[in-house]
Design a protein around this motif. Structure first.
Motif, short mmCIF file in Angstrom:
data_model
loop_
_atom_site.label_atom_id
_atom_site.label_comp_id
_atom_site.label_asym_id
_atom_site.label_seq_id
_atom_site.Cartn_x
_atom_site.Cartn_y
_atom_site.Cartn_z
N ASP A 1 -15.15 34.15 -3.80
CA ASP A 1 -15.43 32.72 -3.65
C ASP A 1 -16.75 32.50 -2.92
O ASP A 1 -17.33 33.42 -2.34
N ARG A 2 -17.21 31.26 -2.97
CA ARG A 2 -18.40 30.89 -2.24
C ARG A 2 -18.08 30.72 -0.76
O ARG A 2 -17.03 30.21 -0.40
N ASP B 1 -15.55 23.91 -10.90
CA ASP B 1 -15.36 25.17 -10.17
C ASP B 1 -13.90 25.58 -10.05
O ASP B 1 -13.62 26.71 -9.64
N ASN B 2 -12.99 24.66 -10.39
CA ASN B 2 -11.57 24.98 -10.28
C ASN B 2 -10.98 25.41 -11.62
O ASN B 2 -9.76 25.50 -11.76
N ARG C 1 -17.05 29.09 -17.64
CA ARG C 1 -16.74 27.79 -17.08
C ARG C 1 -16.13 26.88 -18.15
O ARG C 1 -16.16 27.18 -19.34
#
Length: 283
Positions: free
Chosen positions: A43-44, A210-211, A180
């Motif tokens: 993750d970021r 992003d989810n 994505r």
């Protein structure tokens, strides 16, 4: 960063379902007591993250492991700013406000849907269960500079957790295909959201590009899954506000289409509840 193997002690939680409150529950990971080989972070690195996601190896298989920070019910505005704080003690509120328990409830309901054949597994990235980290696991991650926000653990929260302050984690499928959400899969992504909302009564509350991995949702740390104490409270206080919460994913999905500039004729914001169910069955 080299992989680190951490020896695990027996945790004796293989038969416990979480959370211990009315509603869906998640089972423990079947290899919860096996050593974890910690790999790279997936993750970021952001301050507002609910936790940290790592690529790991457990029992010779690779997984994505989401490790959760601690949270306090009083940081949830629906709990803090209403009479709900007086009516529901922390020992119950924690199961409806904490991101770890939110994911347990959502994935427990998804498994119920799969078992009953209400939905197929493709609505979300597969979950394999939860586990607790050992002290050695925790120290290994602390050496990487991770903060589990133990400062939130006041006397009330410790009591609400029954004195159990082990770091919690959820084991998910490690997806090799990380495409994505885009024009090619946007309708299947919408179908996933519809099935979760309409068939399973799971409201993700965090619909954004992003989810998603392709058309499947990844994270349910912000989700509300019925029966949900906060949603029931809103239903009693303001039915329109409760309905707005149930339609939050619909609104956010439309926002995502516009923000990501995804070319599609799909527009969901003005869709009726009946049309939502109909569209949800379209491939």
């Amino acid at each position: 960063m080299p992989k680190v193997r951490v020896r695990r002690a027996t945790t004796r939680h293989a038969n416990v379902l979480l959370p211990p409150c009315p509603g869906p529950k998640l089972h423990a990971f079947k290899h919860a007591d096996s050593p974890i080989i910690w790999g790279r972070r997936l993750d970021r690195d952001r301050d507002d993250n609910e936790g940290f996601v790592f690529q790991v190896e457990i029992d010779s298989k690779e997984y994505a492991l989401k490790v959760f920070k601690f949270s306090h019910p009083r940081s949830n505005r629906y709990y803090r700013q209403t009479r709900l704080e007086k009516e529901i003690p922390l020992s119950q509120a924690i199961f409806y406000t904490d991101p770890f328990y939110a994911e347990c409830r959502a994935y427990g309901r998804i498994q119920e849907g799969i078992d009953s054949r209400k939905v197929r597994e493709h609505t979300a990235v597969k979950c394999h269960g939860y586990l607790y980290l050992t002290g050695e696991d925790e120290r290994s991650l602390r050496r990487r500079g991770l903060d589990f926000e133990y400062q939130l653990m006041d006397r009330d929260l410790r009591k609400a957790l029954g004195g159990d302050t082990r770091v919690r984690a959820i084991v998910k499928q490690l997806e090799k295909d990380t495409r994505r959400v885009d024009a090619r899969n946007i309708r299947r992504a919408w179908r996933s959201v519809c099935l979760l909302n309409e068939s399973l009564k799971i409201y993700n509350m965090d619909i954004r590009a992003d989810n998603f991995i392709s058309y499947r949702l990844v994270d349910f740390g912000s989700s509300w899954t019925e029966p949900h104490a906060l949603l029931q409270f809103l239903e009693e206080e303001d039915k329109r506000l409760a309905e707005d919460k149930r339609l939050r994913d619909t609104s956010n999905f439309d926002d995502m289409i516009q923000e990501e500039q995804i070319p599609t004729r799909l527009r969901v914001l003005s869709t009726s509840r009946h049309q939502l169910r109909s569209r949800g069955r379209v491939g």
